[in-house]
Design a protein around this motif. Structure first.
Motif, PDB file in Angstrom:
ATOM      1  N   ALA A  51      -0.024   1.970  -5.013  1.00 52.73           N
ATOM      2  CA  ALA A  51       0.397   3.327  -4.624  1.00 52.73           C
ATOM      3  C   ALA A  51       0.395   3.474  -3.117  1.00 52.73           C
ATOM      4  CB  ALA A  51      -0.541   4.369  -5.247  1.00 52.73           C
ATOM      5  N   SER A  52       1.466   4.100  -2.661  1.00 52.44           N
ATOM      6  CA  SER A  52       1.641   4.360  -1.240  1.00 52.44           C
ATOM      7  C   SER A  52       2.095   5.811  -1.085  1.00 52.44           C
ATOM      8  CB  SER A  52       2.732   3.421  -0.708  1.00 52.44           C
ATOM      9  OG  SER A  52       3.132   3.802   0.584  1.00 52.44           O
ATOM     10  N   ARG A  53       2.034   6.306   0.153  1.00 54.25           N
ATOM     11  CA  ARG A  53       2.614   7.619   0.389  1.00 54.25           C
ATOM     12  C   ARG A  53       4.136   7.526   0.348  1.00 54.25           C
ATOM     13  NH1 ARG A  53       0.215   8.252   6.056  1.00 54.25           N
ATOM     14  NH2 ARG A  53       0.795   6.066   5.885  1.00 54.25           N
ATOM     15  N   SER A  54       4.649   6.297   0.439  1.00 45.47           N
ATOM     16  CA  SER A  54       6.103   6.094   0.428  1.00 45.47           C
ATOM     17  C   SER A  54       6.505   5.279  -0.796  1.00 45.47           C
ATOM     18  CB  SER A  54       6.503   5.351   1.715  1.00 45.47           C
ATOM     19  OG  SER A  54       7.500   4.404   1.470  1.00 45.47           O
ATOM     20  N   GLU A  56       9.269   3.734  -1.342  1.00 44.79           N
ATOM     21  CA  GLU A  56       9.942   2.496  -0.948  1.00 44.79           C
ATOM     22  C   GLU A  56       8.923   1.402  -0.618  1.00 44.79           C
ATOM     23  OE1 GLU A  56      12.551   3.121   2.384  1.00 44.79           O
ATOM     24  OE2 GLU A  56      13.211   1.017   2.329  1.00 44.79           O
ATOM     25  N   LYS A  57       7.873   1.809   0.112  1.00 48.76           N
ATOM     26  CA  LYS A  57       6.825   0.853   0.485  1.00 48.76           C
ATOM     27  C   LYS A  57       6.112   0.341  -0.775  1.00 48.76           C
ATOM     28  CE  LYS A  57       2.864   0.727   3.684  1.00 48.76           C
ATOM     29  NZ  LYS A  57       1.971   1.607   4.463  1.00 48.76           N
ATOM     30  N   ALA A  58       5.843   1.248  -1.706  1.00 44.65           N
ATOM     31  CA  ALA A  58       5.182   0.850  -2.961  1.00 44.65           C
ATOM     32  C   ALA A  58       6.071  -0.129  -3.730  1.00 44.65           C
ATOM     33  CB  ALA A  58       4.871   2.083  -3.799  1.00 44.65           C
ATOM     34  N   SER A  73       2.847   8.016  -4.931  1.00 48.11           N
ATOM     35  CA  SER A  73       1.777   9.005  -4.759  1.00 48.11           C
ATOM     36  C   SER A  73       0.477   8.387  -5.266  1.00 48.11           C
ATOM     37  CB  SER A  73       2.125  10.280  -5.560  1.00 48.11           C
ATOM     38  OG  SER A  73       1.080  10.643  -6.437  1.00 48.11           O
ATOM     39  N   TYR A  74      -0.619   8.607  -4.505  1.00 47.29           N
ATOM     40  CA  TYR A  74      -1.915   8.032  -4.915  1.00 47.29           C
ATOM     41  C   TYR A  74      -2.358   8.652  -6.235  1.00 47.29           C
ATOM     42  CZ  TYR A  74      -2.311   6.583   0.054  1.00 47.29           C
ATOM     43  OH  TYR A  74      -2.109   6.037   1.282  1.00 47.29           O
ATOM     44  N   GLU A  75      -2.140   9.957  -6.372  1.00 50.75           N
ATOM     45  CA  GLU A  75      -2.596  10.709  -7.543  1.00 50.75           C
ATOM     46  C   GLU A  75      -1.991  10.123  -8.842  1.00 50.75           C
ATOM     47  OE1 GLU A  75      -4.826  13.253  -7.716  1.00 50.75           O
ATOM     48  OE2 GLU A  75      -4.447  13.671  -9.842  1.00 50.75           O
ATOM     49  N   GLU A 112     -13.172   0.236   0.422  1.00 50.97           N
ATOM     50  CA  GLU A 112     -13.352  -0.532   1.661  1.00 50.97           C
ATOM     51  C   GLU A 112     -14.494   0.011   2.537  1.00 50.97           C
ATOM     52  OE1 GLU A 112     -13.051  -3.069   3.280  1.00 50.97           O
ATOM     53  OE2 GLU A 112     -11.666  -4.117   1.986  1.00 50.97           O
ATOM     54  N   LYS A 113     -14.950  -0.855   3.439  1.00 51.83           N
ATOM     55  CA  LYS A 113     -15.964  -0.486   4.418  1.00 51.83           C
ATOM     56  C   LYS A 113     -15.303   0.208   5.595  1.00 51.83           C
ATOM     57  CE  LYS A 113     -15.156  -2.681   7.655  1.00 51.83           C
ATOM     58  NZ  LYS A 113     -13.956  -2.860   8.515  1.00 51.83           N
ATOM     59  N   PRO A 114     -15.968   1.052   6.356  1.00 49.16           N
ATOM     60  CA  PRO A 114     -17.223   1.682   5.991  1.00 49.16           C
ATOM     61  C   PRO A 114     -16.981   2.567   4.761  1.00 49.16           C
ATOM     62  CG  PRO A 114     -16.265   2.820   7.862  1.00 49.16           C
ATOM     63  CD  PRO A 114     -15.400   1.638   7.589  1.00 49.16           C
ATOM     64  N   GLY A 293     -11.245 -15.099   0.727  1.00 50.55           N
ATOM     65  CA  GLY A 293     -12.661 -14.702   0.662  1.00 50.55           C
ATOM     66  C   GLY A 293     -12.888 -13.410  -0.098  1.00 50.55           C
ATOM     67  N   TYR A 294     -11.818 -12.671  -0.360  1.00 48.81           N
ATOM     68  CA  TYR A 294     -11.969 -11.400  -1.090  1.00 48.81           C
ATOM     69  C   TYR A 294     -12.149 -11.663  -2.592  1.00 48.81           C
ATOM     70  CZ  TYR A 294     -10.446  -9.831   3.385  1.00 48.81           C
ATOM     71  OH  TYR A 294     -10.378  -9.643   4.735  1.00 48.81           O
ATOM     72  N   SER A 295     -11.812 -12.881  -3.013  1.00 49.71           N
ATOM     73  CA  SER A 295     -11.907 -13.241  -4.432  1.00 49.71           C
ATOM     74  C   SER A 295     -13.333 -13.066  -4.965  1.00 49.71           C
ATOM     75  CB  SER A 295     -11.465 -14.691  -4.625  1.00 49.71           C
ATOM     76  OG  SER A 295     -12.209 -15.521  -3.757  1.00 49.71           O
TER      77      SER A 295
HETATM   78  N1  LIG Z   1     -12.872  -6.014   4.362  1.00 51.73           N
HETATM   79  C1  LIG Z   1     -12.103  -6.353   5.365  1.00 51.73           C
HETATM   80  O1  LIG Z   1     -12.011  -7.516   5.748  1.00 51.73           O
HETATM   81  C2  LIG Z   1     -11.260  -5.320   6.033  1.00 51.73           C
HETATM   82  C3  LIG Z   1     -10.298  -5.724   6.951  1.00 51.73           C
HETATM   83  C4  LIG Z   1      -9.482  -4.759   7.501  1.00 51.73           C
HETATM   84  C5  LIG Z   1      -9.667  -3.432   7.175  1.00 51.73           C
HETATM   85  N2  LIG Z   1     -10.650  -3.062   6.311  1.00 51.73           N
HETATM   86  C6  LIG Z   1     -10.842  -1.641   5.954  1.00 51.73           C
HETATM   87  O2  LIG Z   1      -9.757  -1.236   5.141  1.00 51.73           O
HETATM   88  C7  LIG Z   1      -9.297   0.066   5.501  1.00 51.73           C
HETATM   89  C8  LIG Z   1      -7.818  -0.025   5.852  1.00 51.73           C
HETATM   90  O3  LIG Z   1      -7.659  -0.890   6.956  1.00 51.73           O
HETATM   91  P1  LIG Z   1      -6.231  -1.572   7.313  1.00 51.73           P
HETATM   92  O4  LIG Z   1      -6.487  -2.436   8.477  1.00 51.73           O
HETATM   93  O5  LIG Z   1      -5.603  -2.142   6.118  1.00 51.73           O
HETATM   94  O6  LIG Z   1      -5.431  -0.282   7.800  1.00 51.73           O
HETATM   95  P2  LIG Z   1      -3.859  -0.067   7.845  1.00 51.73           P
HETATM   96  O7  LIG Z   1      -3.152  -1.356   8.009  1.00 51.73           O
HETATM   97  O8  LIG Z   1      -3.624   1.012   8.845  1.00 51.73           O
HETATM   98  O9  LIG Z   1      -3.531   0.486   6.381  1.00 51.73           O
HETATM   99  C9  LIG Z   1      -4.097   1.661   5.902  1.00 51.73           C
HETATM  100  C10 LIG Z   1      -3.177   2.275   4.858  1.00 51.73           C
HETATM  101  O10 LIG Z   1      -3.729   3.532   4.476  1.00 51.73           O
HETATM  102  C11 LIG Z   1      -2.703   4.405   4.112  1.00 51.73           C
HETATM  103  N3  LIG Z   1      -2.833   5.719   4.781  1.00 51.73           N
HETATM  104  C12 LIG Z   1      -3.083   6.897   4.157  1.00 51.73           C
HETATM  105  N4  LIG Z   1      -3.105   7.910   5.016  1.00 51.73           N
HETATM  106  C13 LIG Z   1      -2.871   7.392   6.229  1.00 51.73           C
HETATM  107  C14 LIG Z   1      -2.751   7.958   7.525  1.00 51.73           C
HETATM  108  N5  LIG Z   1      -2.867   9.280   7.751  1.00 51.73           N
HETATM  109  N6  LIG Z   1      -2.509   7.128   8.549  1.00 51.73           N
HETATM  110  C15 LIG Z   1      -2.389   5.800   8.345  1.00 51.73           C
HETATM  111  N7  LIG Z   1      -2.480   5.214   7.135  1.00 51.73           N
HETATM  112  C16 LIG Z   1      -2.718   5.993   6.075  1.00 51.73           C
HETATM  113  C17 LIG Z   1      -1.380   3.741   4.481  1.00 51.73           C
HETATM  114  O11 LIG Z   1      -0.854   3.228   3.274  1.00 51.73           O
HETATM  115  P3  LIG Z   1       0.467   3.870   2.628  1.00 51.73           P
HETATM  116  O12 LIG Z   1       1.430   4.072   3.757  1.00 51.73           O
HETATM  117  O13 LIG Z   1       0.863   2.798   1.690  1.00 51.73           O
HETATM  118  O14 LIG Z   1       0.091   5.146   1.948  1.00 51.73           O
HETATM  119  C18 LIG Z   1      -1.779   2.598   5.368  1.00 51.73           C
HETATM  120  O15 LIG Z   1      -0.906   1.501   5.255  1.00 51.73           O
HETATM  121  C19 LIG Z   1     -10.191   0.524   6.662  1.00 51.73           C
HETATM  122  O16 LIG Z   1     -11.181   1.393   6.180  1.00 51.73           O
HETATM  123  C20 LIG Z   1     -10.829  -0.763   7.179  1.00 51.73           C
HETATM  124  O17 LIG Z   1     -12.160  -0.591   7.669  1.00 51.73           O
HETATM  125  C21 LIG Z   1     -11.427  -3.993   5.725  1.00 51.73           C
END
Ligand SMILES: NC(=O)c1ccc[n+]([C@@H]2O[C@H](COP(=O)([O-])OP(=O)(O)OC[C@H]3O[C@@H](n4cnc5c(N)ncnc54)[C@H](OP(=O)(O)O)[C@@H]3O)[C@@H](O)[C@H]2O)c1
Length: 339
Positions: A51-54, A56-58, A73-75, A112-114, A293-295
Protein backbone atom coordinates in the motif's frame (compact mmCIF):
# COMPACT_ATOMS: atom_id res chain seq x y z
CA UNK A 1 -13.72 -35.53 3.54
CA UNK A 2 -11.41 -34.56 0.69
CA UNK A 3 -13.21 -31.22 0.50
CA UNK A 4 -12.62 -30.61 4.25
CA UNK A 5 -8.93 -31.50 3.84
CA UNK A 6 -8.60 -29.03 0.97
CA UNK A 7 -10.26 -26.28 2.98
CA UNK A 8 -8.01 -26.90 6.00
CA UNK A 9 -4.92 -26.95 3.79
CA UNK A 10 -5.98 -23.69 2.14
CA UNK A 11 -6.30 -21.93 5.46
CA UNK A 12 -3.08 -23.55 6.60
CA UNK A 13 -4.45 -25.37 9.65
CA UNK A 14 -2.71 -28.62 8.85
CA UNK A 15 0.88 -27.40 9.10
CA UNK A 16 1.05 -24.85 11.93
CA UNK A 17 4.88 -24.74 11.93
CA UNK A 18 5.22 -24.03 8.26
CA UNK A 19 1.98 -22.28 7.49
CA UNK A 20 2.41 -19.59 4.87
CA UNK A 21 2.36 -16.06 6.30
CA UNK A 22 0.89 -13.45 3.96
CA UNK A 23 2.55 -10.06 4.40
CA UNK A 24 1.42 -6.56 3.62
CA UNK A 25 3.76 -3.54 3.41
CA UNK A 26 2.72 0.05 4.13
CA UNK A 27 4.89 2.93 2.80
CA UNK A 28 6.84 1.94 -0.29
CA UNK A 29 10.14 3.80 0.11
CA UNK A 30 13.76 2.68 0.34
CA UNK A 31 13.56 0.20 3.20
CA UNK A 32 10.33 -1.33 1.86
CA UNK A 33 12.28 -2.40 -1.26
CA UNK A 34 15.00 -4.08 0.81
CA UNK A 35 12.43 -5.77 3.04
CA UNK A 36 10.46 -7.04 0.01
CA UNK A 37 13.66 -8.50 -1.52
CA UNK A 38 14.41 -10.44 1.67
CA UNK A 39 10.80 -11.53 2.10
CA UNK A 40 11.17 -13.47 -1.16
CA UNK A 41 14.02 -15.48 0.40
CA UNK A 42 12.27 -16.51 3.62
CA UNK A 43 10.51 -19.88 3.41
CA UNK A 44 6.77 -20.20 4.01
CA UNK A 45 5.82 -16.57 3.62
CA UNK A 46 4.92 -14.28 0.75
CA UNK A 47 4.33 -10.65 -0.09
CA UNK A 48 0.56 -10.61 -0.48
CA UNK A 49 -0.24 -6.87 -0.60
CA UNK A 50 1.40 -3.46 -0.72
CA UNK A 51 0.00 0.00 0.00
CA UNK A 52 1.11 3.45 -0.97
CA UNK A 53 -0.45 6.88 -0.96
CA UNK A 54 -0.20 6.57 -4.75
CA UNK A 55 -2.01 3.79 -6.64
CA UNK A 56 0.55 3.95 -9.45
CA UNK A 57 3.45 3.49 -7.03
CA UNK A 58 1.65 0.57 -5.36
CA UNK A 59 1.00 -1.06 -8.76
CA UNK A 60 4.67 -0.72 -9.79
CA UNK A 61 6.00 -1.98 -6.46
CA UNK A 62 3.48 -4.83 -6.38
CA UNK A 63 4.38 -5.91 -9.90
CA UNK A 64 8.12 -5.80 -9.11
CA UNK A 65 7.77 -8.20 -6.16
CA UNK A 66 4.77 -10.23 -7.29
CA UNK A 67 2.22 -8.98 -4.72
CA UNK A 68 -1.37 -10.13 -5.32
CA UNK A 69 -2.92 -6.84 -4.17
CA UNK A 70 -1.74 -3.25 -4.64
CA UNK A 71 -3.65 -0.57 -2.74
CA UNK A 72 -3.58 3.19 -3.23
CA UNK A 73 -4.55 3.65 0.42
CA UNK A 74 -3.01 2.29 3.64
CA UNK A 75 -6.46 1.82 5.19
CA UNK A 76 -7.59 -0.56 2.40
CA UNK A 77 -4.61 -2.82 3.04
CA UNK A 78 -5.34 -2.84 6.78
CA UNK A 79 -8.92 -3.97 6.03
CA UNK A 80 -7.83 -6.92 3.87
CA UNK A 81 -8.79 -10.11 5.75
CA UNK A 82 -6.27 -12.24 3.86
CA UNK A 83 -3.30 -10.48 5.49
CA UNK A 84 -1.44 -12.17 8.37
CA UNK A 85 1.24 -9.54 9.07
CA UNK A 86 1.85 -5.87 8.27
CA UNK A 87 5.27 -4.24 7.97
CA UNK A 88 5.18 -0.48 8.57
CA UNK A 89 7.88 1.38 6.64
CA UNK A 90 6.64 4.97 6.82
CA UNK A 91 8.61 7.88 8.38
CA UNK A 92 9.01 7.82 12.20
CA UNK A 93 6.31 10.41 12.90
CA UNK A 94 3.62 8.13 11.44
CA UNK A 95 4.64 4.90 13.22
CA UNK A 96 2.24 5.34 16.14
CA UNK A 97 -0.78 6.26 14.01
CA UNK A 98 -0.23 3.50 11.43
CA UNK A 99 0.55 0.85 14.06
CA UNK A 100 -2.57 1.63 16.08
CA UNK A 101 -4.76 1.58 12.96
CA UNK A 102 -3.40 -1.86 12.00
CA UNK A 103 -3.77 -3.23 15.54
CA UNK A 104 -7.37 -2.04 15.66
CA UNK A 105 -7.91 -4.04 12.48
CA UNK A 106 -6.45 -7.03 14.43
CA UNK A 107 -3.37 -7.23 12.22
CA UNK A 108 0.02 -8.22 13.71
CA UNK A 109 2.50 -5.36 13.23
CA UNK A 110 6.23 -5.27 12.60
CA UNK A 111 7.02 -1.56 12.78
CA UNK A 112 10.30 0.04 11.72
CA UNK A 113 12.70 1.73 14.13
CA UNK A 114 12.46 4.06 15.94
CA UNK A 115 9.23 2.41 17.17
CA UNK A 116 7.73 5.91 17.59
CA UNK A 117 8.76 9.45 18.53
CA UNK A 118 8.78 9.16 22.34
CA UNK A 119 7.93 6.89 25.26
CA UNK A 120 4.32 8.12 25.49
CA UNK A 121 3.68 7.04 21.89
CA UNK A 122 5.40 3.67 22.33
CA UNK A 123 3.41 3.03 25.54
CA UNK A 124 0.18 3.78 23.67
CA UNK A 125 1.10 1.34 20.89
CA UNK A 126 1.91 -1.44 23.35
CA UNK A 127 -1.30 -0.82 25.32
CA UNK A 128 -3.29 -1.00 22.07
CA UNK A 129 -1.61 -4.31 21.11
CA UNK A 130 -2.42 -5.73 24.54
CA UNK A 131 -6.05 -4.56 24.43
CA UNK A 132 -6.53 -6.05 20.98
CA UNK A 133 -4.48 -9.15 21.87
CA UNK A 134 -2.42 -8.72 18.70
CA UNK A 135 1.30 -9.26 18.09
CA UNK A 136 3.48 -6.13 17.95
CA UNK A 137 7.26 -5.90 17.50
CA UNK A 138 9.83 -3.19 16.74
CA UNK A 139 11.79 -3.98 13.57
CA UNK A 140 15.24 -3.52 15.05
CA UNK A 141 16.82 -6.01 12.68
CA UNK A 142 20.31 -5.97 14.26
CA UNK A 143 18.92 -7.86 17.28
CA UNK A 144 18.16 -10.85 15.05
CA UNK A 145 21.43 -11.00 13.10
CA UNK A 146 23.65 -14.05 13.74
CA UNK A 147 26.86 -12.05 14.34
CA UNK A 148 25.20 -9.76 16.88
CA UNK A 149 23.49 -12.65 18.66
CA UNK A 150 26.89 -14.41 18.79
CA UNK A 151 28.47 -11.37 20.47
CA UNK A 152 25.64 -11.16 23.02
CA UNK A 153 26.02 -14.87 23.83
CA UNK A 154 29.78 -14.34 24.20
CA UNK A 155 29.23 -11.46 26.64
CA UNK A 156 26.80 -13.59 28.67
CA UNK A 157 29.28 -16.49 28.82
CA UNK A 158 31.89 -14.19 30.50
CA UNK A 159 34.62 -16.08 28.64
CA UNK A 160 36.60 -12.82 28.42
CA UNK A 161 35.52 -11.60 31.84
CA UNK A 162 33.39 -8.50 32.40
CA UNK A 163 32.60 -6.07 29.62
CA UNK A 164 34.28 -2.78 30.60
CA UNK A 165 33.86 -0.56 27.58
CA UNK A 166 31.85 -0.30 24.40
CA UNK A 167 32.76 2.08 21.56
CA UNK A 168 30.17 2.19 18.80
CA UNK A 169 29.41 4.74 16.12
CA UNK A 170 27.17 5.06 13.10
CA UNK A 171 27.93 7.72 10.56
CA UNK A 172 27.25 8.38 6.93
CA UNK A 173 27.07 11.62 4.97
CA UNK A 174 23.97 11.68 2.77
CA UNK A 175 23.30 14.39 0.21
CA UNK A 176 21.96 17.36 2.14
CA UNK A 177 18.36 17.17 0.92
CA UNK A 178 16.17 18.71 3.61
CA UNK A 179 13.02 17.40 1.90
CA UNK A 180 14.22 13.83 2.41
CA UNK A 181 12.76 12.16 5.51
CA UNK A 182 16.32 11.50 6.89
CA UNK A 183 16.85 15.25 7.37
CA UNK A 184 13.30 16.62 7.37
CA UNK A 185 12.49 17.64 10.94
CA UNK A 186 8.69 17.41 10.44
CA UNK A 187 9.11 13.71 9.56
CA UNK A 188 11.30 13.00 12.61
CA UNK A 189 14.55 13.53 10.69
CA UNK A 190 17.95 13.82 12.36
CA UNK A 191 20.91 11.68 13.39
CA UNK A 192 19.91 10.34 16.82
CA UNK A 193 16.55 8.80 15.91
CA UNK A 194 17.62 7.59 12.48
CA UNK A 195 21.09 6.11 13.08
CA UNK A 196 22.10 6.92 16.69
CA UNK A 197 19.51 4.32 17.68
CA UNK A 198 21.93 1.56 16.57
CA UNK A 199 24.85 2.37 18.92
CA UNK A 200 22.31 3.06 21.67
CA UNK A 201 20.74 -0.34 20.96
CA UNK A 202 24.23 -1.97 21.12
CA UNK A 203 24.81 -0.41 24.57
CA UNK A 204 21.43 -1.48 25.96
CA UNK A 205 21.73 -5.00 24.55
CA UNK A 206 25.26 -5.54 25.91
CA UNK A 207 25.36 -3.46 29.11
CA UNK A 208 21.73 -2.72 29.93
CA UNK A 209 20.26 0.60 31.03
CA UNK A 210 22.92 3.14 32.03
CA UNK A 211 22.97 4.78 35.47
CA UNK A 212 23.46 8.16 33.79
CA UNK A 213 24.33 9.60 30.43
CA UNK A 214 25.85 12.68 28.82
CA UNK A 215 25.24 13.86 25.26
CA UNK A 216 26.31 16.71 23.01
CA UNK A 217 25.01 17.46 19.53
CA UNK A 218 25.25 19.81 16.57
CA UNK A 219 22.27 20.87 14.48
CA UNK A 220 21.36 21.69 10.89
CA UNK A 221 19.67 25.02 10.12
CA UNK A 222 16.23 23.31 10.25
CA UNK A 223 16.73 22.15 13.84
CA UNK A 224 17.40 18.46 13.02
CA UNK A 225 20.50 17.07 14.78
CA UNK A 226 23.44 16.52 12.43
CA UNK A 227 25.69 14.56 14.84
CA UNK A 228 25.77 13.52 18.45
CA UNK A 229 28.33 12.18 20.94
CA UNK A 230 26.97 10.16 23.86
CA UNK A 231 28.59 8.68 26.96
CA UNK A 232 26.69 6.11 29.04
CA UNK A 233 27.91 5.48 32.58
CA UNK A 234 27.55 2.07 34.24
CA UNK A 235 28.83 0.99 37.67
CA UNK A 236 31.86 -0.78 36.12
CA UNK A 237 31.70 0.15 32.46
CA UNK A 238 31.38 3.01 29.99
CA UNK A 239 29.83 3.21 26.53
CA UNK A 240 31.19 5.84 24.13
CA UNK A 241 28.67 6.23 21.35
CA UNK A 242 28.34 8.52 18.36
CA UNK A 243 26.29 9.18 15.26
CA UNK A 244 26.72 11.60 12.41
CA UNK A 245 24.97 12.61 9.20
CA UNK A 246 27.84 14.89 8.16
CA UNK A 247 30.97 12.76 8.53
CA UNK A 248 31.61 9.47 6.83
CA UNK A 249 33.46 7.22 9.26
CA UNK A 250 33.63 3.54 10.11
CA UNK A 251 30.47 2.18 11.66
CA UNK A 252 32.17 -0.28 14.01
CA UNK A 253 31.41 -1.59 17.48
CA UNK A 254 34.30 -2.48 19.76
CA UNK A 255 33.72 -4.34 23.03
CA UNK A 256 36.63 -4.25 25.52
CA UNK A 257 36.58 -6.95 28.21
CA UNK A 258 38.84 -7.69 31.17
CA UNK A 259 40.66 -10.36 29.15
CA UNK A 260 40.24 -9.43 25.51
CA UNK A 261 38.15 -7.62 22.94
CA UNK A 262 35.60 -8.15 20.19
CA UNK A 263 35.36 -5.97 17.11
CA UNK A 264 32.25 -6.00 14.94
CA UNK A 265 33.49 -4.75 11.59
CA UNK A 266 31.92 -1.84 9.74
CA UNK A 267 28.96 -1.66 9.40
CA UNK A 268 28.22 -3.32 12.73
CA UNK A 269 24.42 -3.08 12.50
CA UNK A 270 24.32 -5.15 9.29
CA UNK A 271 25.31 -8.81 8.77
CA UNK A 272 29.05 -8.75 9.33
CA UNK A 273 32.28 -10.36 10.51
CA UNK A 274 33.52 -10.22 14.06
CA UNK A 275 37.11 -10.45 15.30
CA UNK A 276 37.83 -11.81 18.79
CA UNK A 277 41.21 -11.03 20.35
CA UNK A 278 42.45 -12.65 23.57
CA UNK A 279 45.68 -14.14 24.94
CA UNK A 280 47.62 -12.78 21.95
CA UNK A 281 45.37 -14.76 19.57
CA UNK A 282 42.99 -13.38 16.98
CA UNK A 283 40.04 -15.13 15.39
CA UNK A 284 37.70 -13.71 12.74
CA UNK A 285 34.27 -15.25 12.29
CA UNK A 286 32.25 -14.81 9.13
CA UNK A 287 28.57 -15.69 9.45
CA UNK A 288 27.92 -16.17 5.74
CA UNK A 289 24.53 -14.48 5.55
CA UNK A 290 22.95 -14.89 2.10
CA UNK A 291 20.26 -12.20 2.44
CA UNK A 292 20.33 -8.47 3.12
CA UNK A 293 19.74 -9.38 6.78
CA UNK A 294 16.05 -8.56 7.18
CA UNK A 295 15.22 -12.24 6.66
CA UNK A 296 16.05 -13.01 10.31
CA UNK A 297 13.49 -10.66 11.83
CA UNK A 298 10.93 -11.78 9.21
CA UNK A 299 11.49 -15.44 10.02
CA UNK A 300 11.23 -14.71 13.76
CA UNK A 301 8.00 -12.73 13.30
CA UNK A 302 6.48 -15.49 11.11
CA UNK A 303 7.16 -18.00 13.87
CA UNK A 304 5.60 -15.74 16.53
CA UNK A 305 2.42 -15.59 14.42
CA UNK A 306 2.36 -19.35 13.90
CA UNK A 307 2.72 -19.92 17.63
CA UNK A 308 0.01 -17.38 18.42
CA UNK A 309 2.36 -15.23 20.54
CA UNK A 310 1.71 -11.55 21.23
CA UNK A 311 5.27 -10.47 21.94
CA UNK A 312 8.80 -11.38 20.86
CA UNK A 313 11.23 -12.81 23.39
CA UNK A 314 14.13 -11.18 21.49
CA UNK A 315 12.76 -7.66 20.96
CA UNK A 316 10.42 -7.45 23.93
CA UNK A 317 8.00 -4.60 24.60
CA UNK A 318 10.06 -3.77 27.70
CA UNK A 319 13.23 -3.49 25.60
CA UNK A 320 11.49 -1.16 23.15
CA UNK A 321 10.28 0.97 26.09
CA UNK A 322 13.82 1.11 27.52
CA UNK A 323 15.24 2.04 24.14
CA UNK A 324 12.83 4.90 23.52
CA UNK A 325 13.25 6.14 27.13
CA UNK A 326 17.01 6.40 26.60
CA UNK A 327 16.50 8.13 23.25
CA UNK A 328 14.13 10.57 25.01
CA UNK A 329 16.82 11.20 27.67
CA UNK A 330 19.44 11.89 24.99
CA UNK A 331 17.07 14.29 23.21
CA UNK A 332 16.39 16.08 26.49
CA UNK A 333 20.14 16.38 27.15
CA UNK A 334 20.85 17.91 23.72
CA UNK A 335 17.67 20.01 23.60
CA UNK A 336 16.08 18.25 20.62
CA UNK A 337 12.30 18.49 20.57
CA UNK A 338 9.87 17.41 17.85
CA UNK A 339 6.82 19.08 19.37
N1 LIG B 1 15.88 -1.20 9.51
C1 LIG B 1 16.58 -0.51 8.64
O1 LIG B 1 17.64 -0.92 8.19
C2 LIG B 1 16.05 0.79 8.13
C3 LIG B 1 16.68 1.41 7.07
C4 LIG B 1 16.13 2.57 6.57
C5 LIG B 1 15.01 3.11 7.16
N2 LIG B 1 14.43 2.50 8.23
C6 LIG B 1 13.23 3.08 8.86
O2 LIG B 1 12.14 2.89 7.97
C7 LIG B 1 11.31 4.06 7.92
C8 LIG B 1 11.23 4.52 6.48
O3 LIG B 1 12.52 4.86 6.03
P1 LIG B 1 12.89 4.96 4.45
O4 LIG B 1 14.32 5.27 4.39
O5 LIG B 1 12.37 3.80 3.71
O6 LIG B 1 12.06 6.27 4.06
P2 LIG B 1 11.54 6.71 2.63
O7 LIG B 1 12.40 6.16 1.56
O8 LIG B 1 11.34 8.19 2.71
O9 LIG B 1 10.12 5.99 2.53
C9 LIG B 1 9.10 6.25 3.44
C10 LIG B 1 7.75 5.99 2.79
O10 LIG B 1 6.74 6.38 3.71
C11 LIG B 1 5.61 6.82 3.01
N3 LIG B 1 5.12 8.12 3.51
C12 LIG B 1 3.93 8.33 4.13
N4 LIG B 1 3.76 9.61 4.43
C13 LIG B 1 4.85 10.26 4.01
C14 LIG B 1 5.25 11.63 4.03
N5 LIG B 1 4.46 12.60 4.54
N6 LIG B 1 6.44 11.94 3.52
C15 LIG B 1 7.24 10.98 3.00
N7 LIG B 1 6.91 9.68 2.95
C16 LIG B 1 5.73 9.31 3.45
C17 LIG B 1 6.00 6.92 1.54
O11 LIG B 1 5.46 5.77 0.92
P3 LIG B 1 4.25 5.90 -0.13
O12 LIG B 1 4.58 7.06 -1.02
O13 LIG B 1 4.32 4.59 -0.80
O14 LIG B 1 2.98 6.11 0.64
C18 LIG B 1 7.49 6.82 1.54
O15 LIG B 1 8.00 6.21 0.38
C19 LIG B 1 11.95 5.07 8.88
O16 LIG B 1 11.26 5.07 10.10
C20 LIG B 1 13.37 4.56 9.08
O17 LIG B 1 13.90 4.81 10.38
C21 LIG B 1 14.93 1.34 8.71
Amino acid sequence: MLFLFKVLATINLLKPHSRNIRWGIIGLGRIAHEFAQDLQKVPNCSLYAVASRSQEKADDFGALYGAQQAYGSYELLMQDDAIDAIYIATPHVFHKEHTIQCLNHKKPVLCEKPFAMNVEEVSEMIACAQQNEVLLMEALWTAFLPHFQHVLRFIKSRELGDLRQLSAGFSFAPQLDFEDRVLKKELGGGAVLDIGIYPVYAALASLGLPDSLEAKANFFHNGADSDCMMVFHYPKATANLSCSLIHHEKTEAKFLFEKGQILIHSMFHKPNRITIRSNGKEETLDFGVATLGYSFEIDHFNQLIREGLLESDVMTHQFSLNLIRVLDAIRKEIGLSYE
